[in-house]
Design a protein around this motif. Structure first.
Motif, mmCIF file in Angstrom:
data_model
loop_
_atom_site.group_PDB
_atom_site.id
_atom_site.type_symbol
_atom_site.label_atom_id
_atom_site.label_comp_id
_atom_site.label_asym_id
_atom_site.label_seq_id
_atom_site.Cartn_x
_atom_site.Cartn_y
_atom_site.Cartn_z
ATOM 1 N N GLY A 26 0.834 -1.195 0.000
ATOM 2 C CA GLY A 26 0.000 0.000 0.000
ATOM 3 C C GLY A 26 0.864 1.239 0.000
ATOM 4 O O GLY A 26 2.069 1.174 -0.241
ATOM 5 N N VAL A 27 0.255 2.355 0.256
ATOM 6 C CA VAL A 27 0.946 3.643 0.289
ATOM 7 C C VAL A 27 1.065 4.063 1.743
ATOM 8 O O VAL A 27 0.063 4.255 2.427
ATOM 9 N N GLU A 28 2.284 4.175 2.215
ATOM 10 C CA GLU A 28 2.530 4.563 3.609
ATOM 11 C C GLU A 28 2.249 6.050 3.779
ATOM 12 O O GLU A 28 2.713 6.879 2.990
ATOM 13 N N CYS A 29 1.472 6.393 4.799
ATOM 14 C CA CYS A 29 1.113 7.786 5.056
ATOM 15 C C CYS A 29 1.540 8.211 6.452
ATOM 16 O O CYS A 29 1.649 7.390 7.355
ATOM 17 N N LEU A 42 -1.084 22.036 14.956
ATOM 18 C CA LEU A 42 -1.259 21.897 13.513
ATOM 19 C C LEU A 42 -1.322 20.419 13.180
ATOM 20 O O LEU A 42 -0.552 19.623 13.718
ATOM 21 N N VAL A 43 -2.222 20.042 12.278
ATOM 22 C CA VAL A 43 -2.275 18.662 11.796
ATOM 23 C C VAL A 43 -1.429 18.597 10.539
ATOM 24 O O VAL A 43 -1.516 19.455 9.654
ATOM 25 N N GLY A 44 -0.590 17.562 10.471
ATOM 26 C CA GLY A 44 0.268 17.370 9.313
ATOM 27 C C GLY A 44 -0.087 16.102 8.573
ATOM 28 O O GLY A 44 -0.486 15.112 9.176
ATOM 29 N N PHE A 45 0.054 16.138 7.242
ATOM 30 C CA PHE A 45 -0.173 14.965 6.405
ATOM 31 C C PHE A 45 0.890 14.907 5.322
ATOM 32 O O PHE A 45 1.245 15.909 4.711
ATOM 33 N N GLY A 46 1.387 13.721 5.084
ATOM 34 C CA GLY A 46 2.306 13.473 3.983
ATOM 35 C C GLY A 46 2.374 11.980 3.754
ATOM 36 O O GLY A 46 1.789 11.196 4.504
ATOM 37 N N LEU A 47 3.052 11.595 2.721
ATOM 38 C CA LEU A 47 3.264 10.173 2.517
ATOM 39 C C LEU A 47 4.468 9.789 3.347
ATOM 40 O O LEU A 47 5.455 10.518 3.403
ATOM 41 N N GLY A 48 4.379 8.661 4.033
ATOM 42 C CA GLY A 48 5.397 8.274 4.998
ATOM 43 C C GLY A 48 6.647 7.714 4.370
ATOM 44 O O GLY A 48 6.756 7.567 3.159
ATOM 45 N N GLY A 49 7.585 7.416 5.219
ATOM 46 C CA GLY A 49 8.825 6.794 4.783
ATOM 47 C C GLY A 49 9.954 7.780 4.597
ATOM 48 O O GLY A 49 9.832 8.981 4.840
ATOM 49 N N VAL A 50 11.042 7.258 4.128
ATOM 50 C CA VAL A 50 12.266 8.030 3.978
ATOM 51 C C VAL A 50 12.095 9.174 2.987
ATOM 52 O O VAL A 50 12.598 10.273 3.198
ATOM 53 N N MET A 73 -5.329 19.209 1.896
ATOM 54 C CA MET A 73 -4.069 18.644 2.401
ATOM 55 C C MET A 73 -3.620 17.477 1.541
ATOM 56 O O MET A 73 -2.451 17.404 1.137
ATOM 57 N N ILE A 74 -4.543 16.557 1.272
ATOM 58 C CA ILE A 74 -4.188 15.371 0.483
ATOM 59 C C ILE A 74 -3.744 15.789 -0.916
ATOM 60 O O ILE A 74 -2.771 15.259 -1.455
ATOM 61 N N GLY A 75 -4.434 16.757 -1.499
ATOM 62 C CA GLY A 75 -4.097 17.198 -2.849
ATOM 63 C C GLY A 75 -2.868 18.085 -2.935
ATOM 64 O O GLY A 75 -2.279 18.229 -4.014
ATOM 65 N N SER A 76 -2.452 18.666 -1.819
ATOM 66 C CA SER A 76 -1.354 19.630 -1.878
ATOM 67 C C SER A 76 0.034 19.014 -1.782
ATOM 68 O O SER A 76 1.015 19.655 -2.154
ATOM 69 N N VAL A 77 0.132 17.798 -1.280
ATOM 70 C CA VAL A 77 1.461 17.171 -1.232
ATOM 71 C C VAL A 77 1.770 16.581 -2.596
ATOM 72 O O VAL A 77 0.920 15.956 -3.232
ATOM 73 N N ARG A 78 2.976 16.806 -3.058
ATOM 74 C CA ARG A 78 3.358 16.350 -4.390
ATOM 75 C C ARG A 78 3.219 14.839 -4.533
ATOM 76 O O ARG A 78 2.785 14.336 -5.553
ATOM 77 N N PRO A 91 -4.917 2.254 -6.420
ATOM 78 C CA PRO A 91 -5.083 3.457 -5.582
ATOM 79 C C PRO A 91 -5.120 3.096 -4.111
ATOM 80 O O PRO A 91 -5.461 1.972 -3.732
ATOM 81 N N GLY A 92 -4.756 4.069 -3.282
ATOM 82 C CA GLY A 92 -4.822 3.898 -1.837
ATOM 83 C C GLY A 92 -6.252 4.066 -1.350
ATOM 84 O O GLY A 92 -7.143 4.464 -2.098
ATOM 85 N N ASP A 93 -6.470 3.781 -0.093
ATOM 86 C CA ASP A 93 -7.792 3.899 0.520
ATOM 87 C C ASP A 93 -7.975 5.341 0.983
ATOM 88 O O ASP A 93 -7.820 5.670 2.169
#
Length: 106
Positions: A26-29, A42-50, A73-78, A91-93
């Motif tokens: 899956g996609v790590e978040c 502040l709440v932060g969101f990004g895709l996880g990992g290195v 937020m989901i749409g703003s991260v590259r 696709p992710g969930d």
């Protein structure tokens, strides 16, 4: 784990352990909260990992979040395109990601 807690003087703070099955592919978040001296939590969101740590591709918003804030937020991260099935990947969930972000905001 208990031994490590005891080593750090926190043995009595451990109430138990919850073991869950590891999620497969899956996609790590990353979803979390960061304190800001001016705006508060502040709440932060990004895709996880290195890769996230390497490029700093994380979005932050002031709480409480609206549904529109969460979508933004989901749409703003590259790297968010990975959640939509980039290059033929499944696709992710996304509804589950929205739900987690909303719960953390509350």
């Amino acid at each position: 784990m208990r031994d490590r807690m005891i080593d750090h003087g926190q043995g009595e703070a451990m109430e138990g352990v919850l073991v869950q099955e590891q999620v497969g592919d899956g996609v790590e978040c990353l979803v979390g909260v960061a304190p800001d001296p001016t705006f508060g939590p502040l709440v932060g969101f990004g895709l996880g990992g290195v890769a996230t740590e390497l490029v700093g591709d994380v979005a932050f918003r002031i709480t409480p979040l609206t549904d529109r804030d969460i979508e933004d937020m989901i749409g703003s991260v590259r790297a968010g395109r990975l959640l939509h099935g980039f290059r033929g990947a499944p696709p992710g969930d996304i509804p589950a990601v929205r739900d987690v972000i909303a719960r953390v905001s509350r």
